[in-house]
Every structure is written in structure tokens, then in C-alpha cells.
Scaffold this active site. Structure first.
Site, PDB file in Angstrom:
ATOM      1  N   GLY A 192       0.819  -1.213   0.000  1.00 41.63           N
ATOM      2  CA  GLY A 192       0.000   0.000   0.000  1.00 41.63           C
ATOM      3  C   GLY A 192       0.853   1.264   0.000  1.00 41.63           C
TER       4      GLY A 192
ATOM      5  N   ASP B  23      -7.774  -1.394   1.685  1.00 37.95           N
ATOM      6  CA  ASP B  23      -8.332  -0.052   1.921  1.00 37.95           C
ATOM      7  C   ASP B  23      -8.790   0.670   0.644  1.00 37.95           C
ATOM      8  OD1 ASP B  23      -7.687  -0.469   4.589  1.00 37.95           O
ATOM      9  OD2 ASP B  23      -5.748   0.552   4.424  1.00 37.95           O
TER      10      ASP B  23
ATOM     11  N   GLY C  98     -10.235   0.367   6.927  1.00 39.45           N
ATOM     12  CA  GLY C  98     -10.138   1.304   5.805  1.00 39.45           C
ATOM     13  C   GLY C  98      -9.165   2.427   6.073  1.00 39.45           C
TER      14      GLY C  98
ATOM     15  N   ALA D 277     -27.362  -0.638   4.966  1.00 47.11           N
ATOM     16  CA  ALA D 277     -27.164   0.000   6.282  1.00 47.11           C
ATOM     17  C   ALA D 277     -28.057   1.229   6.415  1.00 47.11           C
ATOM     18  CB  ALA D 277     -25.704   0.387   6.449  1.00 47.11           C
TER      19      ALA D 277
ATOM     20  N   HIS E 195      -9.555  -7.871  12.004  1.00 45.23           N
ATOM     21  CA  HIS E 195      -8.696  -8.492  10.990  1.00 45.23           C
ATOM     22  C   HIS E 195      -9.348  -9.619  10.197  1.00 45.23           C
ATOM     23  CE1 HIS E 195      -5.750  -6.081  13.067  1.00 45.23           C
ATOM     24  NE2 HIS E 195      -4.955  -6.254  12.028  1.00 45.23           N
TER      25      HIS E 195
HETATM   26  O1  F6P Z   1      -4.024  -1.000   5.593  1.00 46.24           O
HETATM   27  C1  F6P Z   1      -4.728  -2.168   5.882  1.00 46.24           C
HETATM   28  C2  F6P Z   1      -5.220  -2.152   7.296  1.00 46.24           C
HETATM   29  O2  F6P Z   1      -5.937  -3.364   7.515  1.00 46.24           O
HETATM   30  C3  F6P Z   1      -6.084  -0.963   7.679  1.00 46.24           C
HETATM   31  O3  F6P Z   1      -7.400  -1.064   7.216  1.00 46.24           O
HETATM   32  C4  F6P Z   1      -5.951  -0.968   9.175  1.00 46.24           C
HETATM   33  O4  F6P Z   1      -6.115   0.328   9.692  1.00 46.24           O
HETATM   34  C5  F6P Z   1      -4.531  -1.444   9.379  1.00 46.24           C
HETATM   35  O5  F6P Z   1      -4.145  -2.115   8.194  1.00 46.24           O
HETATM   36  C6  F6P Z   1      -4.348  -2.371  10.555  1.00 46.24           C
HETATM   37  O6  F6P Z   1      -2.989  -2.646  10.650  1.00 46.24           O
HETATM   38  P1  F6P Z   1      -2.354  -3.776  11.579  1.00 46.24           P
HETATM   39  O7  F6P Z   1      -2.612  -5.097  10.936  1.00 46.24           O
HETATM   40  O8  F6P Z   1      -0.907  -3.448  11.616  1.00 46.24           O
HETATM   41  O9  F6P Z   1      -3.043  -3.681  12.908  1.00 46.24           O
END
Ligand code: F6P
Length: 323
Positions: free
Chosen positions: A102, A128, A171, A187, A253
Site C-alpha cells: 500500500g 483499503d 479502511g 445499512a 482483521h
Molecule cells: O491497511 C490495511 C489495514 O488493515 C487498515 O485497514 C488498518 O487500519 C490497518 O491495516 C491495521 O494494521 P495492523 O494489521 O498493523 O493492525
């Protein structure tokens, strides 16, 4: 070009494996040796590499996660870390890099290129969808489908108990995941960072829904919404409106895992292959994307500076259809 290094970096996304497969097999078909770098920039610093062949990417197109593993490398943010990384680029004879990730991944790639001249092409892999220069990023479609499946299940139980749910989706600082999933699940409200969240207005809306005797209410909250997230909005709403039994779900996640959708597999295959073509053609410091069905290349500086504007017509549509 004799050898290409490829790696995945930052948050993983479903479809990264399909992109790895495409990079490896396109390289081989062009007579280029693909070298997999494990754990992104950190693996480059630590010299953790594996030679790849056609067989090493067999049976991965359908798998979530990334066989090359991923990391957010703090060391690469320092000049000393990048110096070590470049020493390994030379040691392993890499003529170019394909970076799948990203915005953080591409910002790092740009700096690396400017300091050491190593050619890098980026493949947008993030759930995202927050990069400029591609209509969709790899993983976004799968994440949307995951959110929709989860929220549909929540809707079932919400209706059974006449409950109000605040559901937080990922996101980062953009509302792409929230907006499209919100439309897909019908929603009652979608709270995103691109618009201001007014609690009073939201409460008015909920009162109307109550009058209409709706048996369940779903509010999608983007994690980056300035309200602070689903728990915070739920608490503020509850101060003014507690006619519904309320619950909060943070999907977390679960949105990052799972087998990639067909859309993501096709996108990843096109972009991974397009990245190798770009390196062969001498392109550098660019991200490969698909815009209006065509492969395009956008300089990292542009791709990471801002993302496509959210389509506000979609938000209006969501509001119209949820009334
Ligand atoms: O960029 C992808 C993402 O899943 C975001 O949506 C989220 O804010 C972030 O990564 C979470 O990161 P980590 O896995 O390091 O907690």
C-alpha cells in the site's frame, strides 16, 4: 534485466498470492530470474531471500495472506537500514524490484529509488482501496464481500432481538470499505471520514426509523471516522436515544483474511504481470493500476499523495434506499 526481486509489505491483502504468482511466472516467461524477498523491506535488510520457480507459486492463487510474508519495517525508515537493504540488492544481483503493498510500501520504494537508483514498480495490494491511479486495489473486493457476509449474519440476529448495531470496519483514513459494504447490506447509516458525523442528525434518523417500526438498525462506522469509532458513536448516541437495545461489533482483521474473490484474482494477475512488463520496458518509480479497464502506470508520488475521491453519489444512493 536478468533478475527481479519481489516482496509483499504492509498489511496483507487477499490476492497478494495471486500477484506473486503472476510476477514469478511472467518473469520466467521473459527469461528473468525471480527472487522472493521474505517479510518485505525487513527481509531485504536481513538478506532473507528465496529463489523462486514456476512450481513455487503452484496452488497459491486461491490462498489468502502472502506466502512471502509481510511486515511493517521500522529499520527501513532509517538511512542505515536502507543502506543494508541496498547492499543486499547488490549481493543478490537484483536489477529491479516489484513491491506489492500500500501507500507506506510505495513511499519507502520512492525514497529507496531516489537514494540508490534501484528500479521499483509497485503493485497496489491493500484492502483499503486508498491509492490514486487504480480503480481498485487488490484485496478490496474480497474484504467487501467478507464484511457483507458478516453484517448479513449480524442483521439476522439484530432483527430477532430488535437491536441497533454499530459495526466498525477497516479502511484506515478512508471510507471506501465502509461505503460499498454499507450499500450492500442496506445499512441505515454509513459514517465515513470524508463526511462530518453529526450525532444529533444521526439520532433524528434513528427516531424516524423507530417510528417506522424497523426491527433492526445497522450503522456502519469506518475506523477512520472522526467520531472515534463504533464504541464512541454508540456511547454518544445512547446519551440521547436508548429506545433500542444496542450492540457494537468491531470486525477487525477478519477483513484481511480469506480466499480472494474472482475479481481480486483477475486484478492481481493483471497487475502482477503488468509490473514485470513495466520493469522490462524501463519504467521506474511507478505503481501499476487498472483505470477504466486499462492498465496504467502512475508515479509513486502521485499514487500515494491522495486517493480517488469517494463517489458521494453512492452515499446519497445509500441514504435514499435505506429510507
Ligand atoms: O491497511 C490495511 C489495514 O488493515 C487498515 O485497514 C488498518 O487500519 C490497518 O491495516 C491495521 O494494521 P495492523 O494489521 O498493523 O493492525
Amino acid at each position: 534485466m536478468k533478475s527481479i526481486g519481489l516482496f509483499t509489505s504492509g498489511g496483507d491483502a487477499p490476492g497478494m498470492n495471486a500477484a506473486i504468482r503472476a510476477v514469478v511466472r511472467t518473469s520466467i516467461s521473459s527469461g528473468i530470474k525471480p527472487i522472493g524477498i521474505v517479510r518485505g523491506y525487513q527481509g531485504l535488510i536481513d538478506g532473507e531471500v528465496i529463489e523462486m520457480n514456476s512450481h513455487s507459486v503452484s496452488n497459491i492463487i486461491q490462498r489468502g495472506g502472502t506466502i512471502l510474508k509481510s511486515a511493517r519495517s521500522i529499520d527501513f525508515m532509517n538511512a542505515a537500514g536502507r543502506e543494508k537493504a541496498f547492499a543486499n540488492v547488490s549481493k543478490f544481483g537484483l536489477d529491479g524490484l516489484v513491491a506489492i503493498g500500500g501507500d507506506g510500501t510505495f513511499i519507502g520504494a520512492k525514497v529507496f529509488n531516489e537514494e540508490y537508483g534501484i528500479r521499483v514498480v509497485g503493485v497496489p495490494g491493500t484492502i483499503d482501496n486508498d491509492l490514486y491511479g487504480t480503480d481498485y486495489t487488490i484485496g478490496y473486493d474480497t474484504a467487501l464481500n467478507t464484511v457483507v457476509q458478516m453484517v448479513d449474519r449480524i442483521r439476522d440476529t439484530a432483527s430477532s432481538h430488535n437491536r441497533l448495531f454499530f459495526i466498525e470496519v477497516m479502511g484506515k483514513d478512508a471510507g471506501f470499505v465502509a461505503l460499498r459494504s454499507g450499500i450492500s447490506v442496506g445499512a441505515e447509516a454509513i459514517l465515513i471520514p470524508e463526511t462530518t458525523t453529526y450525532i444529533d442528525k444521526l439520532v433524528d434518523k434513528l427516531r424516524n426509523e423507530l417510528k417506522r417500526k424497523k426491527s433492526s438498525l445497522i450503522i456502519i462506522v469506518a475506523e477512520g471516522d472522526e467520531s472515534g469509532g463504533a464504541y464512541e458513536v454508540a456511547a454518544k448516541v445512547k446519551e440521547q436515544f436508548d429506545q433500542y437495545d444496542t450492540r457494537v461489533t468491531v470486525l477487525g482483521h477478519v477483513q484481511r483474511g480469506g480466499s480472494p474473490s474472482a475479481m481480486d484474482r483477475v486484478l492481481a494477475s493483471r497487475l502482477g504481470s503488468g509490473a514485470v512488463d513495466a520493469l522490462i520496458e524501463g519504467k521506474n518509480n511507478v505503481m501499476v493500476g487498472v483505470v477504466n479497464k486499462e492498465i496504467v502506470y502512475t508515479p509513486f508520488a502521485q499514487a500515494t499523495k491522495h486517493h480517488d475521491k469517494l463517489n458521494m453519489d453512492l452515499l446519497r444512493l445509500a441514504e435514499l434506499l435505506a429510507t
